[in-house]
Design a protein around this motif. Sequence first.
Motif, PDB file in Angstrom:
ATOM      1  N   ARG A   1       1.608   3.985   6.534  1.00 20.48           N
ATOM      2  CA  ARG A   1       1.150   2.703   7.172  1.00 20.48           C
ATOM      3  C   ARG A   1       2.431   1.702   6.279  1.00 20.48           C
ATOM      4  NH1 ARG A   1      -0.202  -0.377   2.317  1.00 20.48           N
ATOM      5  NH2 ARG A   1      -1.057   1.318   0.928  1.00 20.48           N
TER       6      ARG A   1
ATOM      7  N   ALA B   1      -1.497   5.776   6.326  1.00 24.76           N
ATOM      8  CA  ALA B   1      -2.655   4.979   7.483  1.00 24.76           C
ATOM      9  C   ALA B   1      -3.849   5.997   7.668  1.00 24.76           C
ATOM     10  CB  ALA B   1      -1.538   5.099   8.865  1.00 24.76           C
TER      11      ALA B   1
ATOM     12  N   GLN C   1      -6.929  -0.884   2.251  1.00 26.08           N
ATOM     13  CA  GLN C   1      -5.472   0.084   2.599  1.00 26.08           C
ATOM     14  C   GLN C   1      -5.617   1.236   1.953  1.00 26.08           C
ATOM     15  OE1 GLN C   1      -3.637  -0.827   5.055  1.00 26.08           O
ATOM     16  NE2 GLN C   1      -3.202  -2.850   5.510  1.00 26.08           N
TER      17      GLN C   1
END
Length: 246
Positions: free
Chosen positions: A61, A80, A133
């Motif tokens: 990511r 990610a 995240q």
Amino acid sequence: MNACCDAVPIASRVDERVAAVDWARVSQDLDALGCAVVEGLLTRAECGDLAALYARDELFRSRVVMARHGFGRGEYKYFAHPLPALVASLRTRIYPRLVPVANRWSAAMGLEVQYPEEHARFVERCHAAGQVQPTPLLLQYGEDDYNCLHQDLYGEHVFPLQVAILLSEPERDFAGGELVMTEQRPRMQSRPMVVPLRQGDAAVFAVRHRPVQGTRGVYRVNMRHGVSRVRSGHRHTLGVIFHDAT
């Protein structure tokens, strides 16, 4: 099929290895030093497979070049979703083994937070606070690269322990590049520590604070970690952080 993508065999292998670890000894070392080493958690082939993922930008990511931010030299990438199967298995299966230490430390330091037994429940807590995240990452160092002393804090919710797994072999793939830590006790100078690792070894260590028993009771010490200068070659590391980021 790449071993990092073959989920069922990976989960089984990780389960067996995690179950075979002497977690009582890990707990004792964490209490005494704030760090513990688990030897041979990953095979040489698994280490090579994970290090090779660094070139696949679609798996990540974000990429951080340390020199741009004053973090040191070298770079790292955050995975990610979905995480590679091996990384996801390590994260979910190691976490429950560390929860007793995390909860004991929290109580000893007079903190109210307690951590659930399952990693999925802790991630739900992170996501409810806006920490959505993923934080597992690969780090890459070349000659003269290093990582400044730091703490991996990404939001309000922080699991107090993390894991770093060395994917390269010292003296074969690189020289230098030792994992180093400092411990700052109240009214005392910092204590440095060097953590010796071989390829596939994992270091389990405090993210930010740990409790220490003193003559007047338990007090809190501040921990930081980094990597010394790589004198030659290339060094790769997998970082397994259990809280997610904002």
